[in-house]
Design an enzyme around this catalytic site. Structure first.
Site, PDB file in Angstrom:
ATOM      1  N   SER A 130      42.866  34.195  32.003  1.00 39.07           N
ATOM      2  CA  SER A 130      42.274  33.856  33.301  1.00 39.07           C
ATOM      3  C   SER A 130      42.246  32.353  33.522  1.00 39.07           C
ATOM      4  O   SER A 130      42.116  31.581  32.578  1.00 39.07           O
ATOM      5  CB  SER A 130      40.843  34.392  33.397  1.00 39.07           C
ATOM      6  OG  SER A 130      40.296  34.002  34.644  1.00 39.07           O
ATOM      7  N   LYS A 184      39.462  41.703  30.718  1.00 37.98           N
ATOM      8  CA  LYS A 184      40.027  40.902  31.824  1.00 37.98           C
ATOM      9  C   LYS A 184      39.865  41.648  33.155  1.00 37.98           C
ATOM     10  O   LYS A 184      39.578  41.043  34.196  1.00 37.98           O
ATOM     11  CB  LYS A 184      41.516  40.577  31.562  1.00 37.98           C
ATOM     12  CG  LYS A 184      42.199  39.855  32.726  1.00 37.98           C
ATOM     13  CD  LYS A 184      41.609  38.480  32.942  1.00 37.98           C
ATOM     14  CE  LYS A 184      41.987  37.676  34.138  1.00 37.98           C
ATOM     15  NZ  LYS A 184      42.935  37.972  35.105  1.00 37.98           N
ATOM     16  N   HIS A 187      36.371  41.225  34.197  1.00 31.58           N
ATOM     17  CA  HIS A 187      36.250  39.837  34.678  1.00 31.58           C
ATOM     18  C   HIS A 187      36.672  39.786  36.149  1.00 31.58           C
ATOM     19  O   HIS A 187      35.998  39.201  36.998  1.00 31.58           O
ATOM     20  CB  HIS A 187      37.132  38.908  33.837  1.00 31.58           C
ATOM     21  CG  HIS A 187      37.359  37.557  34.450  1.00 31.58           C
ATOM     22  ND1 HIS A 187      38.265  37.346  35.478  1.00 31.58           N
ATOM     23  CD2 HIS A 187      36.779  36.352  34.220  1.00 31.58           C
ATOM     24  CE1 HIS A 187      38.238  36.076  35.835  1.00 31.58           C
ATOM     25  NE2 HIS A 187      37.340  35.452  35.093  1.00 31.58           N
ATOM     26  N   ASN A 188      37.791  40.414  36.448  1.00 28.53           N
ATOM     27  CA  ASN A 188      38.285  40.364  37.822  1.00 28.53           C
ATOM     28  C   ASN A 188      37.392  41.161  38.777  1.00 28.53           C
ATOM     29  O   ASN A 188      37.216  40.769  39.932  1.00 28.53           O
ATOM     30  CB  ASN A 188      39.726  40.877  37.887  1.00 28.53           C
ATOM     31  CG  ASN A 188      40.716  39.813  37.440  1.00 28.53           C
ATOM     32  OD1 ASN A 188      40.367  38.936  36.657  1.00 28.53           O
ATOM     33  ND2 ASN A 188      41.932  39.877  37.910  1.00 28.53           N
ATOM     34  N   GLU A 191      34.724  38.910  39.494  1.00 22.22           N
ATOM     35  CA  GLU A 191      35.303  37.876  40.373  1.00 22.22           C
ATOM     36  C   GLU A 191      35.325  38.371  41.834  1.00 22.22           C
ATOM     37  O   GLU A 191      34.936  37.648  42.756  1.00 22.22           O
ATOM     38  CB  GLU A 191      36.720  37.567  39.870  1.00 22.22           C
ATOM     39  CG  GLU A 191      37.576  36.676  40.744  1.00 22.22           C
ATOM     40  CD  GLU A 191      39.023  36.569  40.196  1.00 22.22           C
ATOM     41  OE1 GLU A 191      39.199  36.192  39.028  1.00 22.22           O
ATOM     42  OE2 GLU A 191      39.973  36.887  40.937  1.00 22.22           O
TER      43      GLU A 191
HETATM   44  C1  6PG Z   1      42.286  34.938  37.008  1.00 23.54           C
HETATM   45  C2  6PG Z   1      42.528  35.652  38.297  1.00 23.54           C
HETATM   46  C3  6PG Z   1      43.976  36.043  38.370  1.00 23.54           C
HETATM   47  C4  6PG Z   1      44.414  36.391  39.759  1.00 23.54           C
HETATM   48  C5  6PG Z   1      43.884  37.695  40.215  1.00 23.54           C
HETATM   49  C6  6PG Z   1      43.670  37.732  41.682  1.00 23.54           C
HETATM   50  O1  6PG Z   1      41.404  35.397  36.302  1.00 23.54           O
HETATM   51  O2  6PG Z   1      42.962  33.953  36.742  1.00 23.54           O
HETATM   52  O3  6PG Z   1      41.734  36.784  38.382  1.00 23.54           O
HETATM   53  O4  6PG Z   1      44.178  37.029  37.419  1.00 23.54           O
HETATM   54  O5  6PG Z   1      44.097  35.392  40.633  1.00 23.54           O
HETATM   55  O6  6PG Z   1      44.842  38.636  39.848  1.00 23.54           O
HETATM   56  O7  6PG Z   1      43.587  39.041  42.005  1.00 23.54           O
HETATM   57  P1  6PG Z   1      43.790  39.585  43.464  1.00 23.54           P
HETATM   58  O8  6PG Z   1      45.150  39.131  43.914  1.00 23.54           O
HETATM   59  O9  6PG Z   1      43.678  41.059  43.285  1.00 23.54           O
HETATM   60  O10 6PG Z   1      42.707  38.955  44.267  1.00 23.54           O
END
Ligand code: 6PG
Length: 473
Positions: A130, A184, A187-188, A191
Site C-alpha cells: 500500500s 490488504k 486495509h482498502n 480506506e
Molecule cells: C493503496 C491503495 C491502492 C489503490 C486502490 C484504490 O493501498 O495503495 O489502496 O491499492 O489505490 O486499489 O482502489 P479503488 O480503485 O478501488 O479505489
C-alpha cells in the site's frame, strides 16, 4: 557478475517504482518486462541506480541473474495475467524459489495459487503493498502472507524498502497463504470508509454551510493538525485547494461526482458478510460509490423529487465545525473497529493467527490510511490483543464517549437537511446498536418463529422455544 537478491517482473508504474526503491536501498535487483523495450527504457531512466539493476530480455537470463532460492516479485494486473505469468516462469524455476504476487489480488486466488504449488518444491507469497506510486518508490507498507521460511528469505530486502514509523519498518509476515492479501483487502475496505466519511463531511460543508472548496480546504488543513491528522485528511486539503488550469475554478468543482472502484472495497464487504461480522461503514462506502456512479439516474431523480427544503443553518457555525471534526473521529473509530473485527474473525476462520497490534503498527506509515490514529490503535491492541472490539478498549471507549454527541448532532442536522451521510449515520447506528443491552431482535425471533417455527431462546432460560401463535390467532 554478482547475482541479484531479488527479481521483479512488470515494469509498469508500481513495478518500476518498487524496483527503484529496492535498488536505492542497496539491493541488487534483476528486472524483466514482457516488452523488452520497456526494460531498456527503464534502465535508461534509472540514473545512478542503474548499476544495481540487471535488465533482462529473456526469462532464462532473468532467472539466472537471481541468487537461489529466488524471490521473484510479479507486479502486473491482478487476475488471469498473474496465472499466465506464473505458468511461463515455473519451468525455469528450481527448489524453494518464491513467486511473489504484489498486486491487489483477491485472497481466495492467493490461497488457490499457494495450494496449486504444493508438492512442486516452489512456493508463493501473497504480498499486499500500500501507498500508491509514491509509497512504492520511497517506502510502502507491506503485508506478507506465505511460509515463514519464504518470509525469512525476503525479510531483509522488504525491511530495507518499507516505510518507517519512528524508525520501525512497516512490513510484517502476517501468516500463511492469503493472510497478506486479506489484510490488504481490509486495509482498502477501511480506506473506502474513511474516504466516504470525509466526502460526506465535505458535502455538509459545501451544500449545508455553502462554503467554497478553498474554505473547506482550510478547515481540513486545521483538522490535520489535530486528532484527525492523517494522509487522507492532508491530501483532502491539497485537493480542495487545487485550481483547474483550464477554467481557473477549484479542481474538485469540475470533477464528475461518480467514484470508480477496482474491487477491494467490495471484497472487504463480501468477506465481512461471509464471516458474519457487521461492517456497516465499509458496506455504506461501497454502496455510496455504486450510487455515485448512477449519475444520470440521480439527475433525473432530483428533477422528479427536488431537494429537501433548506433547514436553518446551525446558529453557532464554529461549534458546528468542531462537531464535524469530532463526528468524523467518532465515525472513524466505528469503521476501524469494524475492519479489525473482520480480521479477527478471518484469523480464526482461516487459521492465520493474524497479529492485530502488528497490523496496526505496519499501517502507521507508508499506506493510504496512515495516521496518528493508527499509533493509538497499535497501543490499544498491544495492551489488549484479544479484545473483541476496538470500541471497548479504554482509549477508544473514551474517544467514543467524548465524540458520539457530536456525531449525533451532525447526523441529525444532515438528516433534516437531506444531506446524504450513509457512512456517518451507519457509524452512529453501529454504536447505538452495540451499546444497547436490550435490543429489538426479540421481535425478529418471534416473527421467525411465527412464520417458520424457527424457535427462540427465553430470557428466563425455560426450555420452551416456540410461541403460542397457532392457538391465539
Ligand atoms: C493503496 C491503495 C491502492 C489503490 C486502490 C484504490 O493501498 O495503495 O489502496 O491499492 O489505490 O486499489 O482502489 P479503488 O480503485 O478501488 O479505489
Amino acid at each position: 557478475m554478482q547475482q541479484a537478491e531479488i527479481g521483479l517482473i512488470g515494469l509498469g508504474v508500481m513495478g518500476s517504482n518498487l524496483a527503484l526503491n529496492i535498488a536505492e536501498k542497496g539491493n541488487r535487483i534483476a528486472v524483466f518486462n514482457r516488452t523488452p523495450a520497456r526494460t531498456d527504457e527503464f534502465l535508461g531512466e534509472a540514473g545512478d541506480l542503474a548499476g544495481q539493476i540487471i535488465g533482462c530480455h529473456t526469462i532464462e537470463e532473468f532467472v539466472a541473474a537471481i541468487r537461489p532460492p529466488r524471490p521473484i516479485i510479479i507486479m502486473i494486473k491482478a487476475g488471469d495475467a498473474v496465472d499466465q505469468q506464473m505458468a511461463a516462469l515455473m519451468p525455469h524455476l528450481a527448489q524453494n524459489d518464491i513467486m511473489i504476487d504484489a498486486g491487489n489480488a483477491n485472497f481466495h486466488d492467493t490461497v488457490a495459487r499457494f495450494e496449486k504449488l504444493a508438492g512442486t518444491g516452489l512456493t508463493f507469497i501473497g504480498m499486499g503493498v500500500s501507498g500508491g506510486e509514491e509509497g512504492a518508490r520511497h517506502g510502502p507498507s507491506i503485508m506478507v502472507g506465505g511460509t515463514e521460511e519464504s518470509w525469512k528469505r525476503v525479510e531483509p530486502v522488504l525491511t530495507s524498502i518499507a516505510a518507517k514509523f519512528n524508525g520501525d519498518p512497516c512490513v510484517a509476515w502476517l501468516g500463511t497463504d492469503g493472510a497478506g492479501h486479506f489484510v490488504k483487502t481490509i486495509h482498502n475496505g477501511i480506506e473506502y470508509a474513511d474516504m466516504q466519511m470525509i466526502a460526506e463531511v465535505y458535502g455538509i460543508l459545501r451544500d449545508g454551510l455553502k462554503l467554497s472548496a478553498q474554505e473547506i480546504g482550510e478547515i481540513f488543513g486545521q483538522w490535520n493538525k489535530g486528532r484527525l491528522n492523517s494522509y487522507l485528511i492532508e491530501i483532502t486539503e491539497k485537493v480542495l485547494k487545487a485550481t483547474d488550469p483550464e477554467t481557473g475554478k477549484p479542481m474538485v468543482d469540475v470533477i464528475v461526482d461518480a467514484a470508480g472502484q477496482k474491487g477491494t472495497g467490495k471484497w472487504s464487504a463480501i468477506e465481512a458478510q461471509n464471516l458474519g461480522v457487521a461492517a456497516s461503514g465499509i458496506e455504506a462506502a461501497v454502496a455510496g460509490r455504486v450510487l455515485s456512479s448512477l449519475r444520470e439516474e440521480r439527475l433525473a431523480a432530483e428533477k422528479l423529487f427536488g431537494l429537501p427544503a433548506a433547514v436553518e443553518a446551525p446558529k453557532d457555525r464554529a461549534a458546528f465545525i468542531a462537531d464535524l471534526e469530532n463526528a468524523l473521529l467518532a465515525a472513524k473509530v466505528a469503521a476501524y473497529a469494524q475492519g479489525f473485527a473482520v480480521m479477527t474473525a478471518a484469523s480464526g476462520e482461516f487459521g492465520w493467527s493474524l497479529p492485530m497490534p502488528t497490523i496496526a503498527r505496519i499501517w502507521r506509515a507508508g499506506c493510504i490510511i496512515r495516521s496518528q490514529f493508527l499509533d493509538e490503535i497499535t497501543s490499544a491492541f498491544t495492551k489488549d490483543p484479544n479484545v473483541p472490539n476496538l470500541v471497548v478498549t479504554p482509549a477508544f471507549a473514551s474517544i467514543v464517549k467524548d465524540t458520539d454527541g457530536a456525531l449525533r448532532r451532525v447526523v441529525a442536522h444532515a438528516a433534516l437537511a437531506g444531506l446524504p451521510i450513509p457512512a456517518l449515520s451507519s457509524a452512529l447506528s453501529y454504536f447505538d446498536t452495540y451499546r444497547r443491552g436490550r435490543g429489538t431482535a426479540n421481535l425478529i425471533q418471534a416473527q421467525r418463529d411465527f412464520f417458520g417455527a424457527h424457535g427462540f431462546d427465553r430470557l428466563d432460560g425455560k426450555d420452551i422455544h416456540h410461541g403460542p401463535w397457532a392457538g391465539q390467532f
